[in-house]
Design a protein around this motif. Structure first.
Motif, PDB file in Angstrom:
ATOM      1  N   ARG A  75       3.732   8.889  -4.079  1.00  0.00           N
ATOM      2  CA  ARG A  75       2.640   7.898  -4.114  1.00  0.00           C
ATOM      3  C   ARG A  75       3.153   6.526  -4.515  1.00  0.00           C
ATOM      4  N   ALA A  76       4.036   6.503  -5.513  1.00  0.00           N
ATOM      5  CA  ALA A  76       4.592   5.221  -5.970  1.00  0.00           C
ATOM      6  C   ALA A  76       5.408   4.561  -4.866  1.00  0.00           C
ATOM      7  N   GLU A  77       6.207   5.353  -4.151  1.00  0.00           N
ATOM      8  CA  GLU A  77       7.012   4.805  -3.054  1.00  0.00           C
ATOM      9  C   GLU A  77       6.117   4.259  -1.947  1.00  0.00           C
ATOM     10  N   LYS A  78       5.026   4.987  -1.650  1.00  0.00           N
ATOM     11  CA  LYS A  78       4.096   4.524  -0.603  1.00  0.00           C
ATOM     12  C   LYS A  78       3.402   3.231  -1.024  1.00  0.00           C
ATOM     13  N   GLU A  79       3.008   3.163  -2.299  1.00  0.00           N
ATOM     14  CA  GLU A  79       2.351   1.947  -2.787  1.00  0.00           C
ATOM     15  C   GLU A  79       3.288   0.741  -2.712  1.00  0.00           C
ATOM     16  N   VAL A  80       4.552   0.968  -3.050  1.00  0.00           N
ATOM     17  CA  VAL A  80       5.528  -0.128  -2.969  1.00  0.00           C
ATOM     18  C   VAL A  80       5.727  -0.546  -1.513  1.00  0.00           C
ATOM     19  N   ALA A  81       5.852   0.445  -0.617  1.00  0.00           N
ATOM     20  CA  ALA A  81       6.040   0.136   0.806  1.00  0.00           C
ATOM     21  C   ALA A  81       4.827  -0.614   1.359  1.00  0.00           C
ATOM     22  N   ASP A  82       3.623  -0.157   0.989  1.00  0.00           N
ATOM     23  CA  ASP A  82       2.403  -0.840   1.444  1.00  0.00           C
ATOM     24  C   ASP A  82       2.327  -2.258   0.902  1.00  0.00           C
ATOM     25  N   ALA A  83       2.727  -2.418  -0.360  1.00  0.00           N
ATOM     26  CA  ALA A  83       2.700  -3.752  -0.970  1.00  0.00           C
ATOM     27  C   ALA A  83       3.610  -4.704  -0.203  1.00  0.00           C
ATOM     28  N   HIS A  84       4.788  -4.207   0.217  1.00  0.00           N
ATOM     29  CA  HIS A  84       5.696  -5.052   0.997  1.00  0.00           C
ATOM     30  C   HIS A  84       5.133  -5.311   2.395  1.00  0.00           C
ATOM     31  N   TYR A  86       1.992  -5.135   3.547  1.00  0.00           N
ATOM     32  CA  TYR A  86       0.701  -5.808   3.687  1.00  0.00           C
ATOM     33  C   TYR A  86       0.507  -6.929   2.662  1.00  0.00           C
ATOM     34  N   ALA A  87       1.611  -7.418   2.103  1.00  0.00           N
ATOM     35  CA  ALA A  87       1.509  -8.477   1.092  1.00  0.00           C
ATOM     36  C   ALA A  87       0.872  -9.739   1.667  1.00  0.00           C
ATOM     37  N   ALA A  88       1.093  -9.988   2.961  1.00  0.00           N
ATOM     38  CA  ALA A  88       0.604 -11.220   3.585  1.00  0.00           C
ATOM     39  C   ALA A  88      -0.802 -11.078   4.167  1.00  0.00           C
ATOM     40  N   THR A  89      -1.476  -9.974   3.882  1.00  0.00           N
ATOM     41  CA  THR A  89      -2.777  -9.724   4.517  1.00  0.00           C
ATOM     42  C   THR A  89      -3.792 -10.828   4.224  1.00  0.00           C
ATOM     43  N   LYS A  90      -3.943 -11.186   2.958  1.00  0.00           N
ATOM     44  CA  LYS A  90      -4.941 -12.211   2.605  1.00  0.00           C
ATOM     45  C   LYS A  90      -4.588 -13.552   3.234  1.00  0.00           C
ATOM     46  N   PHE A 137       2.952 -14.886  13.996  1.00  0.00           N
ATOM     47  CA  PHE A 137       2.113 -13.702  13.816  1.00  0.00           C
ATOM     48  C   PHE A 137       2.871 -12.440  14.228  1.00  0.00           C
ATOM     49  N   GLU A 138       3.522 -12.513  15.383  1.00  0.00           N
ATOM     50  CA  GLU A 138       4.226 -11.339  15.899  1.00  0.00           C
ATOM     51  C   GLU A 138       5.366 -10.919  14.971  1.00  0.00           C
ATOM     52  N   ARG A 139       6.077 -11.895  14.412  1.00  0.00           N
ATOM     53  CA  ARG A 139       7.182 -11.573  13.500  1.00  0.00           C
ATOM     54  C   ARG A 139       6.696 -10.856  12.245  1.00  0.00           C
ATOM     55  N   HIS A 140       5.462 -11.115  11.863  1.00  0.00           N
ATOM     56  CA  HIS A 140       4.900 -10.496  10.658  1.00  0.00           C
ATOM     57  C   HIS A 140       3.973  -9.322  10.980  1.00  0.00           C
ATOM     58  N   GLY A 141       4.067  -8.818  12.204  1.00  0.00           N
ATOM     59  CA  GLY A 141       3.309  -7.621  12.577  1.00  0.00           C
ATOM     60  C   GLY A 141       1.838  -7.870  12.829  1.00  0.00           C
ATOM     61  N   ILE A 142       1.458  -9.124  13.092  1.00  0.00           N
ATOM     62  CA  ILE A 142       0.053  -9.458  13.369  1.00  0.00           C
ATOM     63  C   ILE A 142      -0.116  -9.557  14.875  1.00  0.00           C
ATOM     64  N   THR A 143      -0.967  -8.713  15.427  1.00  0.00           N
ATOM     65  CA  THR A 143      -1.156  -8.673  16.873  1.00  0.00           C
ATOM     66  C   THR A 143      -2.631  -8.833  17.219  1.00  0.00           C
TER      67      THR A 143
END
Length: 199
Positions: A75-84, A86-90, A137-143
């Motif tokens: 869970r901790a590894e997944k949270e860290v991966a998600d944080a990296h 989706y950090a730019a989501t907002k 956008f594309e470089r940051h996974g935004i499509t």
């Protein structure tokens, strides 16, 4: 004359009665020890059984603790991966309004305006800016979410109106606002108009 002393023989003080008493006593003690040995063996077996149960319970607890530790680590590894990831989501959600306004500005230009030499450099600059923004956008996974001509997908599209059309009911025929995904998450749904059967 030499006096010869006659040695008196020493009598054995142990009488046959005393001997048999001592033997009887020793026999009784031996029997008592043998008698006490049986309960000790049973008690040892009981103790061994209890220890075996405790060992099994401890091993089970250890397995549970190890599994829980692995789950916590995952869970901790997944949270860290998600944080990296989706950090730019907002920030990305906020910057979408810039993309919207830029797109509206370009869409509002007529063919005559685009052909006008006076504003042609401005149009070229706006188009280049839009391309650069889409590249970022594309470089940051935004499509951008595909919409026109597709069936309405409630997970990606938000129907704003129904429009009479010869298309199959539920098909998207108009896009009021583009939708975007960030990696595999919805950043913003596309606001669309869907076809309905003409009366």
């Amino acid at each position: 004359m030499t006096d010869i002393k006659k040695e008196t023989p020493v009598e054995d003080t142990a009488t046959p009665d005393n001997s048999s008493n001592e033997q009887a006593r020793n026999g009784a003690e031996t029997e008592q020890q043998l008698g006490e040995g049986e309960p000790t063996a049973e008690a040892g077996q009981d103790e061994a059984a209890k220890l075996a149960e405790q060992l099994a319970a401890t091993q089970q607890d250890l397995l549970y603790a190890r599994a829980e530790t692995q789950n916590v680590r995952r869970r901790a590894e997944k949270e860290v991966a998600d944080a990296h990831a989706y950090a730019a989501t907002k920030f990305a959600r906020d910057i979408l309004s810039v993309a919207d306004n830029l797109g509206r500005a370009l869409a509002s230009l007529t063919e005559e305006q685009r052909a006008n030499e006076a504003i042609k450099p401005l149009v070229t600059g706006l188009e280049a800016t839009e391309r650069e923004l889409m590249s970022v956008f594309e470089r940051h996974g935004i499509t951008r979410i595909a919409a026109i001509g597709l069936p309405l997908d409630p997970n990606q599209h938000q129907a704003m109106m129904e429009i009479p059309s010869d298309k199959e009911a539920g098909t998207i025929v108009q896009e009021m606002q583009a939708g975007y995904m960030i990696k595999d998450r919805l950043l913003r749904p596309a606001m669309v108009g869907v076809a309905k059967k003409a009366d």
